[in-house]
Design an enzyme around this catalytic site. Structure first.
Site, short mmCIF file in Angstrom:
data_model
loop_
_atom_site.label_atom_id
_atom_site.label_comp_id
_atom_site.label_asym_id
_atom_site.label_seq_id
_atom_site.Cartn_x
_atom_site.Cartn_y
_atom_site.Cartn_z
N TYR A 151 -6.71 7.95 -2.07
CA TYR A 151 -7.33 9.02 -1.29
C TYR A 151 -8.40 9.77 -2.10
O TYR A 151 -8.82 10.85 -1.71
CB TYR A 151 -6.27 10.03 -0.84
CG TYR A 151 -5.45 9.59 0.36
CD1 TYR A 151 -4.88 8.33 0.42
CD2 TYR A 151 -5.22 10.45 1.42
CE1 TYR A 151 -4.11 7.93 1.50
CE2 TYR A 151 -4.46 10.07 2.52
CZ TYR A 151 -3.91 8.81 2.54
OH TYR A 151 -3.15 8.43 3.62
N LYS A 202 2.59 -2.52 -6.61
CA LYS A 202 2.01 -3.73 -6.03
C LYS A 202 1.20 -4.40 -7.15
O LYS A 202 0.06 -4.82 -6.98
CB LYS A 202 1.12 -3.38 -4.83
CG LYS A 202 0.60 -4.57 -4.04
CD LYS A 202 1.67 -5.43 -3.39
CE LYS A 202 1.06 -6.73 -2.91
NZ LYS A 202 2.10 -7.72 -2.49
N ASP A 235 5.44 -4.22 -0.22
CA ASP A 235 5.79 -5.04 0.95
C ASP A 235 7.30 -5.24 1.03
O ASP A 235 7.92 -5.10 2.09
CB ASP A 235 5.02 -6.38 0.94
CG ASP A 235 4.97 -7.06 -0.42
OD1 ASP A 235 5.48 -6.48 -1.42
OD2 ASP A 235 4.44 -8.18 -0.51
N ASP A 259 2.22 7.39 2.02
CA ASP A 259 1.88 7.76 3.40
C ASP A 259 2.53 6.78 4.37
O ASP A 259 3.21 7.17 5.32
CB ASP A 259 0.35 7.74 3.56
CG ASP A 259 -0.05 7.98 5.01
OD1 ASP A 259 0.50 8.92 5.62
OD2 ASP A 259 -0.89 7.22 5.53
N ASP A 263 6.09 7.38 7.17
CA ASP A 263 6.20 7.21 8.63
C ASP A 263 7.40 6.30 8.92
O ASP A 263 8.18 6.54 9.84
CB ASP A 263 4.93 6.60 9.23
CG ASP A 263 3.99 7.65 9.84
OD1 ASP A 263 3.94 8.77 9.29
OD2 ASP A 263 3.32 7.34 10.84
C1 IPM Z 1 0.10 12.48 6.42
C2 IPM Z 1 -1.10 12.11 7.26
C3 IPM Z 1 -2.38 12.30 6.46
C4 IPM Z 1 -2.33 11.39 5.25
C5 IPM Z 1 -3.65 12.02 7.26
C6 IPM Z 1 -3.66 12.75 8.55
C7 IPM Z 1 -4.88 12.29 6.46
O1 IPM Z 1 -0.97 10.81 7.73
O2 IPM Z 1 0.18 13.63 5.97
O3 IPM Z 1 0.97 11.63 6.23
O4 IPM Z 1 -2.70 10.21 5.35
O5 IPM Z 1 -1.94 11.85 4.21
MN MN Z 2 0.93 9.90 7.32
#
Ligand code: IPM
Ligand code: MN
Ligand code: NAD
Length: 367
Positions: A151, A202, A235, A259, A263
């Protein structure tokens, strides 16, 4: 009145009350909906401290008026607060994501919030999509490097709008950045009963950055002999989150890997509506930021059905960071009790609205 304050017990109470100034950046979509409930819960839970909330009207609407998502000096404005409480940013129909989300990344980087803490824990009463897994199998915390890595934003576009167009996106992995986040991961592992840590890497393909991560991991792990540690390629780790989540306790990952995995961590623990996060500057030179893992969810915005628990649990992380551990614990217990009673919004298979679920947590807190 003077007589009242002269009584030793009251004087002690006066001294104990700590005041914290909290910037509330509710943002877009369901951000304001979930933040409203989280603020109610925080106000009800604060106990021996006072939280003063200042609402900042930034996001898609601000963009429509000013052609920018936040004022130029937004970091200067935020800097004076004790903490930042964020809802969600992004409204792709109104403004490009890379513009609406830039302030989020700027806060993490400019305030050196390098440790992103994202617990993924399956609560009793919540369904996981994984077969044959129960709360004892899913209880991990992902520590995401939050200040550099993929990032870093270093790169550019060449020969725009031509057939030869090229985009370069560089990742920055610094020795200092890697070392401090791995150390933070080990310190976190020391606070947890299982004392286990998995580094996500990785290095079989990313032969510069990820090999450096591996090397630093080998150095740091020798300083924590009481923590059992291993590493997995990202992975394989993604597969194992699904196949055997019980293998994970503390997980340390780079910015992008963290990130993606959080999720997934949210999903296996019952959904993004429950996933909380803290963006921490451990040295406390700058304010830290607390926000749910989820985004602005345009698909359910305005329907009153967004799950506020992720925001509420992010509030608990904030209280903990501010030293208000008892208040944080009260929130967690109230949330546990609500979820255990199978009370929830539609994403949890329930029928409650955002507001009703917030109210249910406040009721438990007041009991
Ligand atoms: C998160 C989000 C952010 C990230 C995005 C919205 C920039 O997905 O906080 O997980 O990728 O960090
Ligand atoms: Mn995210
Ligand atoms: P999202 O997290 O907003 O939504 C993904 C799915 O999860 C949707 O179906 C949504 O309805 C559901 N969901 C999310 N939060 C929920 C909640 N609290 N209760 C019930 N269901 C919930 O991800 P997306 O759709 O990829 O992104 C939407 C926008 O949010 C984009 O602009 C994206 O860039 C942004 N985003 C912002 C953040 C942030 O502010 N931290 C994080 C992720 C995405």
């Amino acid at each position: 009145m003077a007589q009242f304050l002269d009584r030793p017990r009251c004087v002690a109470i006066v001294h104990q009350v700590k005041k914290f100034n909290i910037a509330v950046y509710a943002g877009d979509g369901i951000g304001p909906e979930v933040v409203e409930q989280a603020v109610r819960v925080l106000a009800a839970a604060q106990g021996d401290c006072r939280l003063e909330f200042t609402h900042l009207p930034w996001g898609a609407e601000y963009y429509e008026q000013h052609r920018q998502a936040v004022p130029d000096d937004f970091l200067g404005q935020l800097k004076k607060f004790d903490a930042i409480f964020l809802g969600a940013l992004g409204w792709p129909a109104k403004m490009p994501d890379h513009i609406s989300l830039a302030p989020l990344i700027a806060m993490r980087q400019q305030f050196d919030q390098y440790a992103c803490v994202r617990p993924a824990r399956l609560y009793a009463g919540v369904k996981t999509p994984l077969a044959n897994k129960s709360p004892k199998d899913i209880d991990m915390v992902v520590i995401r490097e939050n200040s550099e890595g993929e990032y870093a934003g270093i790169g550019g576009r060449f020969k725009r709008q031509t057939a030869d167009e090229v985009a370069i996106e560089n990742a920055i992995h610094s020795r200092r950045g890697i070392e401090r986040i791995i150390r933070f991961g080990f310190e976190t592992a020391l606070t947890r009963p299982r004392r286990q840590l998995t580094l996500v890497t990785k290095s079989n393909a990313l032969k510069h950055g990820m090999v450096l991560w591996d090397e630093i991991f080998e150095e740091v792990r020798t300083r924590y002999p009481s923590v059992r540690s291993d590493k997995q390629h990202v992975d394989a780790a993604a597969m194992n989150f699904v196949r055997c989540p019980e293998r994970f306790d503390v997980v340390v990952a780079s910015n992008l890997f963290g990130d993606i995995l959080t999720d997934l961590g949210g999903a296996i623990a019952g959904g993004l509506g429950l996933a909380s996060s803290a963006n921490i500057n451990p040295e406390r030179q700058f304010p830290s930021m607390f926000e749910p893992v989820h985004g602005s969810a345009p698909d359910i915005t305005g329907k009153g059905i967004a799950n506020p628990i992720a925001a509420i649990l992010s509030g608990a992380l904030m209280l903990e960071f501010l030293g208000q551990c008892a208040a944080a614990q009260r929130i967690r217990i109230a949330v546990e009790s609500v979820l255990d009673a199978s009370l929830g919004t539609p994403d949890l298979g329930g029928k409650l609205t955002t507001q009703q679920l917030g109210e249910a947590v406040v009721e438990r807190l007041n009991q």
